[in-house]
Motif scaffolding. Structure first.
Motif, PDB file in Angstrom:
ATOM      1  N   CYS A 248       0.843  -1.189   0.000  1.00 22.57           N
ATOM      2  CA  CYS A 248       0.000   0.000   0.000  1.00 22.57           C
ATOM      3  C   CYS A 248       0.889   1.253   0.000  1.00 22.57           C
ATOM      4  CB  CYS A 248      -0.915   0.004   1.217  1.00 22.57           C
ATOM      5  SG  CYS A 248      -1.892   1.520   1.386  1.00 22.57           S
ATOM      6  N   LEU A 249       0.578   2.203  -0.872  1.00 22.77           N
ATOM      7  CA  LEU A 249       1.397   3.405  -1.014  1.00 22.77           C
ATOM      8  C   LEU A 249       1.483   4.201   0.280  1.00 22.77           C
ATOM      9  CD1 LEU A 249       0.074   4.666  -4.485  1.00 22.77           C
ATOM     10  CD2 LEU A 249       2.203   3.438  -4.026  1.00 22.77           C
ATOM     11  N   TYR A 250       0.416   4.208   1.049  1.00 26.38           N
ATOM     12  CA  TYR A 250       0.397   4.996   2.278  1.00 26.38           C
ATOM     13  C   TYR A 250       1.228   4.338   3.371  1.00 26.38           C
ATOM     14  CZ  TYR A 250      -3.282   7.391  -0.208  1.00 26.38           C
ATOM     15  OH  TYR A 250      -3.987   8.095  -1.173  1.00 26.38           O
ATOM     16  N   PHE A 251       1.235   3.021   3.397  1.00 26.28           N
ATOM     17  CA  PHE A 251       2.067   2.296   4.356  1.00 26.28           C
ATOM     18  C   PHE A 251       3.548   2.539   4.073  1.00 26.28           C
ATOM     19  CE2 PHE A 251       4.480  -1.664   5.208  1.00 26.28           C
ATOM     20  CZ  PHE A 251       4.394  -1.674   6.590  1.00 26.28           C
TER      21      PHE A 251
ATOM     22  N   GLY B 272       5.761   9.872   5.143  1.00 26.80           N
ATOM     23  CA  GLY B 272       5.240  11.230   5.199  1.00 26.80           C
ATOM     24  C   GLY B 272       3.731  11.292   5.234  1.00 26.80           C
ATOM     25  N   LYS B 273       3.086  10.155   5.168  1.00 21.84           N
ATOM     26  CA  LYS B 273       1.623  10.098   5.171  1.00 21.84           C
ATOM     27  C   LYS B 273       1.135   9.279   6.365  1.00 21.84           C
ATOM     28  CE  LYS B 273       0.865  10.651   0.199  1.00 21.84           C
ATOM     29  NZ  LYS B 273       2.260  11.029  -0.129  1.00 21.84           N
ATOM     30  N   PRO B 274      -0.063   9.563   6.869  1.00 18.93           N
ATOM     31  CA  PRO B 274      -0.610   8.755   7.968  1.00 18.93           C
ATOM     32  C   PRO B 274      -0.947   7.351   7.490  1.00 18.93           C
ATOM     33  CG  PRO B 274      -2.251  10.305   7.173  1.00 18.93           C
ATOM     34  CD  PRO B 274      -0.981  10.650   6.470  1.00 18.93           C
ATOM     35  N   CYS B 275      -0.904   6.396   8.407  1.00 18.16           N
ATOM     36  CA  CYS B 275      -1.242   5.000   8.092  1.00 18.16           C
ATOM     37  C   CYS B 275      -1.424   4.230   9.382  1.00 18.16           C
ATOM     38  CB  CYS B 275      -0.140   4.353   7.252  1.00 18.16           C
ATOM     39  SG  CYS B 275      -0.341   2.570   7.032  1.00 18.16           S
ATOM     40  N   ASN B 276      -2.614   3.690   9.586  1.00 20.11           N
ATOM     41  CA  ASN B 276      -2.885   2.919  10.805  1.00 20.11           C
ATOM     42  C   ASN B 276      -2.015   1.680  10.920  1.00 20.11           C
ATOM     43  OD1 ASN B 276      -4.943   4.480  12.025  1.00 20.11           O
ATOM     44  ND2 ASN B 276      -6.469   3.645  10.609  1.00 20.11           N
ATOM     45  N   LYS B 277      -1.629   1.113   9.797  1.00 23.80           N
ATOM     46  CA  LYS B 277      -0.802  -0.091   9.848  1.00 23.80           C
ATOM     47  C   LYS B 277       0.615   0.240  10.323  1.00 23.80           C
ATOM     48  CE  LYS B 277      -1.266  -3.508   6.979  1.00 23.80           C
ATOM     49  NZ  LYS B 277      -1.331  -4.623   7.970  1.00 23.80           N
TER      50      LYS B 277
ATOM     51  N   VAL C 199     -11.251  -5.426  -1.315  1.00 17.38           N
ATOM     52  CA  VAL C 199     -12.709  -5.375  -1.481  1.00 17.38           C
ATOM     53  C   VAL C 199     -13.401  -6.350  -0.537  1.00 17.38           C
ATOM     54  CG1 VAL C 199     -12.575  -4.625  -3.889  1.00 17.38           C
ATOM     55  CG2 VAL C 199     -12.696  -7.075  -3.373  1.00 17.38           C
ATOM     56  N   LEU C 200     -12.648  -7.202   0.124  1.00 16.73           N
ATOM     57  CA  LEU C 200     -13.188  -8.179   1.072  1.00 16.73           C
ATOM     58  C   LEU C 200     -12.472  -8.047   2.423  1.00 16.73           C
ATOM     59  CD1 LEU C 200     -13.322 -11.418  -1.128  1.00 16.73           C
ATOM     60  CD2 LEU C 200     -15.308 -10.269  -0.134  1.00 16.73           C
ATOM     61  N   GLY C 201     -13.236  -8.137   3.498  1.00 19.51           N
ATOM     62  CA  GLY C 201     -12.646  -8.256   4.827  1.00 19.51           C
ATOM     63  C   GLY C 201     -11.941  -7.035   5.351  1.00 19.51           C
ATOM     64  N   HIS C 202     -12.069  -5.883   4.686  1.00 20.35           N
ATOM     65  CA  HIS C 202     -11.369  -4.701   5.183  1.00 20.35           C
ATOM     66  C   HIS C 202     -12.172  -4.037   6.289  1.00 20.35           C
ATOM     67  CE1 HIS C 202     -14.107  -2.164   2.800  1.00 20.35           C
ATOM     68  NE2 HIS C 202     -13.888  -2.983   1.770  1.00 20.35           N
ATOM     69  N   SER C 203     -11.578  -3.041   6.907  1.00 16.66           N
ATOM     70  CA  SER C 203     -12.249  -2.340   8.001  1.00 16.66           C
ATOM     71  C   SER C 203     -12.058  -0.845   7.834  1.00 16.66           C
ATOM     72  CB  SER C 203     -11.670  -2.781   9.354  1.00 16.66           C
ATOM     73  OG  SER C 203     -10.363  -2.240   9.536  1.00 16.66           O
ATOM     74  N   ALA C 204     -12.685  -0.078   8.709  1.00 14.13           N
ATOM     75  CA  ALA C 204     -12.518   1.371   8.674  1.00 14.13           C
ATOM     76  C   ALA C 204     -11.077   1.774   8.944  1.00 14.13           C
ATOM     77  CB  ALA C 204     -13.444   2.025   9.706  1.00 14.13           C
ATOM     78  N   HIS C 205     -10.292   0.847   9.503  1.00 17.38           N
ATOM     79  CA  HIS C 205      -8.918   1.160   9.892  1.00 17.38           C
ATOM     80  C   HIS C 205      -7.888   0.820   8.825  1.00 17.38           C
ATOM     81  CE1 HIS C 205     -10.291   1.894  14.006  1.00 17.38           C
ATOM     82  NE2 HIS C 205     -11.043   0.823  13.871  1.00 17.38           N
ATOM     83  N   CYS C 206      -8.251  -0.035   7.852  1.00 18.59           N
ATOM     84  CA  CYS C 206      -7.249  -0.474   6.876  1.00 18.59           C
ATOM     85  C   CYS C 206      -7.909  -1.182   5.699  1.00 18.59           C
ATOM     86  CB  CYS C 206      -6.240  -1.413   7.531  1.00 18.59           C
ATOM     87  SG  CYS C 206      -4.897  -1.952   6.465  1.00 18.59           S
ATOM     88  N   VAL C 207      -7.442  -0.848   4.496  1.00 16.48           N
ATOM     89  CA  VAL C 207      -7.925  -1.518   3.288  1.00 16.48           C
ATOM     90  C   VAL C 207      -6.756  -2.126   2.499  1.00 16.48           C
ATOM     91  CG1 VAL C 207     -10.031  -0.182   3.059  1.00 16.48           C
ATOM     92  CG2 VAL C 207      -7.920   0.668   2.007  1.00 16.48           C
ATOM     93  N   ALA C 208      -5.650  -2.380   3.179  1.00 14.02           N
ATOM     94  CA  ALA C 208      -4.472  -2.929   2.519  1.00 14.02           C
ATOM     95  C   ALA C 208      -4.709  -4.380   2.097  1.00 14.02           C
ATOM     96  CB  ALA C 208      -3.263  -2.858   3.444  1.00 14.02           C
ATOM     97  N   THR C 209      -3.934  -4.838   1.122  1.00 20.20           N
ATOM     98  CA  THR C 209      -3.978  -6.229   0.679  1.00 20.20           C
ATOM     99  C   THR C 209      -2.652  -6.905   0.964  1.00 20.20           C
ATOM    100  OG1 THR C 209      -3.325  -5.503  -1.535  1.00 20.20           O
ATOM    101  CG2 THR C 209      -5.663  -5.880  -1.146  1.00 20.20           C
TER     102      THR C 209
END
Length: 340
Positions: free
Chosen positions: A119-122, A126-131, A150-160
């Motif tokens: 994930c680009l944000y991870f 310089g960018k926020p990232c919950n992970k 598109v499956l199993g993600h949460s409000a906190h993370c959509v990484a694959t």
């Protein structure tokens, strides 16, 4: 890059003791992911324990007819191993679909399972990232998320999860064997990786100091298997969607099916709903499509990645139809999906 200590132990117990004693300690295998994250400033271990020289390089049959794979077996060696190619072609195909030849020559079985999201944000400090920094937010949800979950993600993370190998292992019901300061344990690979929930920083169930020692595959089941990967370019690209499937067809009817998706979730996604729908169904594209639809009905795509749902459906149908066609055209069918 932050300075760090480095040790190269000669045995597993010494390695485990070193990492367990240092909260900032980390294992170093092939280094194809960890070293990159250190260069980016995403990872900053205070101690690197190099386990690449540990004697965890065997690929051998198990007493029950399965296969034991050492954590330090290189991806290229595993893909080319005669037992893997003959008995578990889905695994060989998945390994060959991953990365470049140079990286496969360095990457290890254990390290592949533990690689982190792209994930680009991870990867951008310089960018926020919950992970990376829990509680800072997930800008990917409203930002750049075309390649994400598109499956199993949460409000906190959509990484694959990026691994190809792990998707095949999920379809094969592999087991990860761990050794740590509290002893040994075995974890099914389908339970080894986590969905993000409210703890996206925790990719797996592995504890601090635990070391992957082997990955074990059960004896091959009847049928055939294959891996297919859809990506933006022909080589050296992570999956938009991938499918690992094993299918046993007899007399035009599905007797057993195993199906896993990559590129859709925070972990390799074992498609249990689709498998149940396939059991006893006719081995037709219509049946395969209905099964895939049943699985993907739980999808929650974001603004720019809804295409993944249709892509996953079509890819699953194509792979399953190909396996069914092989079974119908082979007079020796049914046979092991390994072809041996």
């Amino acid at each position: 890059m932050k300075s760090f200590s480095y040790v190269r132990p000669s045995d597993v117990d010494t390695a485990i003791a070193a990492v367990a004693a240092d909260p900032a300690g980390s294992y170093l295998g092939g280094g194809t992911n960890l070293v990159d994250l250190m260069k980016l400033g995403v990872a900053a271990p205070g101690l690197l324990v190099d386990v690449s020289g540990l004697p965890l390089t065997d690929v051998a049959r198990t007493p029950d007819g399965g296969l034991s794979i050492g954590a330090n077996v290189r991806n290229s060696d595993l893909a080319a191993h005669p037992l893997v190619r003959a008995r578990y072609p889905v695994l060989s195909q998945a390994l060959l679909a991953g990365a470049s030849g140079q990286l496969r020559n360095a990457a290890t079985t254990g390290g592949n399972l533990l690689q982190r999201t792209r994930c680009l944000y991870f990867q951008d400090v310089g960018k926020p990232c919950n992970k990376r920094e829990p509680g800072t937010g997930c800008p990917a949800r409203e930002g750049v998320h075309r390649d994400l979950a598109v499956l199993g993600h949460s409000a906190h993370c959509v990484a694959t999860h990026p691994s190809d190998m792990a998707v095949a292992l999920a379809a094969l019901d592999a087991v990860v064997r761990l050794r740590g300061p509290d002893g040994e344990r075995a974890v099914p690979v389908t339970d080894f990786h986590r969905l993000p929930g409210d703890r996206p920083e925790q990719d797996t169930v592995i504890g601090h100091g635990e070391l992957i020692t082997t990955v074990e595959l059960p004896a091959p089941a009847p049928g055939r298997s294959a891996y297919r990967k859809a990506r933006d370019r022909a080589s050296y690209a992570f999956a938009l969607v991938s499918v690992a499937a094993a299918l046993d067809v007899r007399g035009g009817t599905v007797r057993a099916a195993r199906l896993a998706f990559g590129g859709l979730a925070h972990k390799p996604w074992r498609a249990r709903t689709a498998e149940e729908a396939l059991l006893g169904a006719e081995a037709t594209e219509e049946s395969f499509g209905r099964a895939a639809d049943a699985e993907l009905s739980a999808a929650e795509p974001l603004r720019d990645n809804a295409f993944k749902v249709e892509l996953a459906r079509n890819l699953a149908v194509r792979v399953l139809a190909g396996l069914a066609g092989e079974a119908a055209s082979d007079p020796r069918s049914p046979g092991p999906y390994t072809g041996s």
